[in-house]
Scaffold this active site. Sequence first.
Site, short mmCIF file in Angstrom:
data_model
loop_
_atom_site.label_atom_id
_atom_site.label_comp_id
_atom_site.label_asym_id
_atom_site.label_seq_id
_atom_site.Cartn_x
_atom_site.Cartn_y
_atom_site.Cartn_z
N ASP A 74 0.81 -1.21 0.00
CA ASP A 74 0.00 0.00 0.00
C ASP A 74 0.85 1.27 0.00
O ASP A 74 2.00 1.27 0.45
CB ASP A 74 -0.87 0.06 1.26
CG ASP A 74 -2.01 -0.93 1.25
OD1 ASP A 74 -2.06 -1.80 0.36
OD2 ASP A 74 -2.85 -0.86 2.18
N HIS A 223 3.61 -2.33 3.04
CA HIS A 223 3.60 -0.99 2.45
C HIS A 223 4.88 -0.73 1.67
O HIS A 223 5.96 -1.15 2.07
CB HIS A 223 3.47 0.07 3.56
CG HIS A 223 2.16 0.02 4.28
ND1 HIS A 223 1.90 -0.92 5.26
CD2 HIS A 223 1.04 0.77 4.16
CE1 HIS A 223 0.66 -0.74 5.70
NE2 HIS A 223 0.12 0.28 5.06
#
Length: 267
Positions: A74, A223
């Site tokens: 992400d 992430h």
Amino acid sequence: MNILLSVLGLTLAASVGAAPIPADEKPVQKVRTGFIEGWNQVPLKRLEDQAARYRGTYYLEGLHNTRRIALTFDDGPSSYTTALLKVLDKHQVKATFFFLGNQVEASPEPARAALKAGHTIANHSYDHPYLTGLTPAQLWGAQFGRTQRIFKDKLGVVPALLRPPYGFIDDNQIAQLTAQRQKLILWSIDTQDWYVARQLGAANALYNTVLNHVHPEAIVLMHDGGGNRAGTVEAVDMLIPVLKKQGYEFVTVDRLIGTPAYLDQPG
């Protein structure tokens, strides 16, 4: 209204009138990792309840029991995206990147490189707000729809997968996004790299989190933007060969759940 059914020895929650869950599918989806108090994260029960009520639209994990796993990232693209692409290429693994619209707008090249390498590009909103305070017009026009248009312009694709920032989304918003032909992808393993990155030994901590909670058809949250992700890059490099030895195949989320990665036109 939900009722509790027991079918062929499987206990499951289902809406009245809903089709029975096939015997070869998992009866429930759940998050395997724990919850960090005090960081305004979505409660795990809320994730699991929504997965039960919106089965086939909202996923915490794949619905079967094959030894496949989906790595997801992400908040990119960023310089860490470029580093991750090198690691993934080294191990011949494909992943799913939930990019932010404003990041692709400002720095499209890493996103283009990810797409060219065969990774799946998905929508993570324009600028990562808490969605539950947004109006329907803001949800699509200012966030996900705006990002779709940026992806179409910069990358030439319109994703069919999205992930709500922080995991917070209400039922009306799920219905609105489903009407836009979107599948909502959450996670069953949260590496909590956004938190662990603050500590020494982040890569080892992330590595252990995944190995201690890995399961068939896991969706792993990590992430590639939003902070220091060096530990994430290192952990991925460590994890892939070990999980391959355990018999896991790495696939993109669209392959895991059996749905197209992209729409044929912007919504």
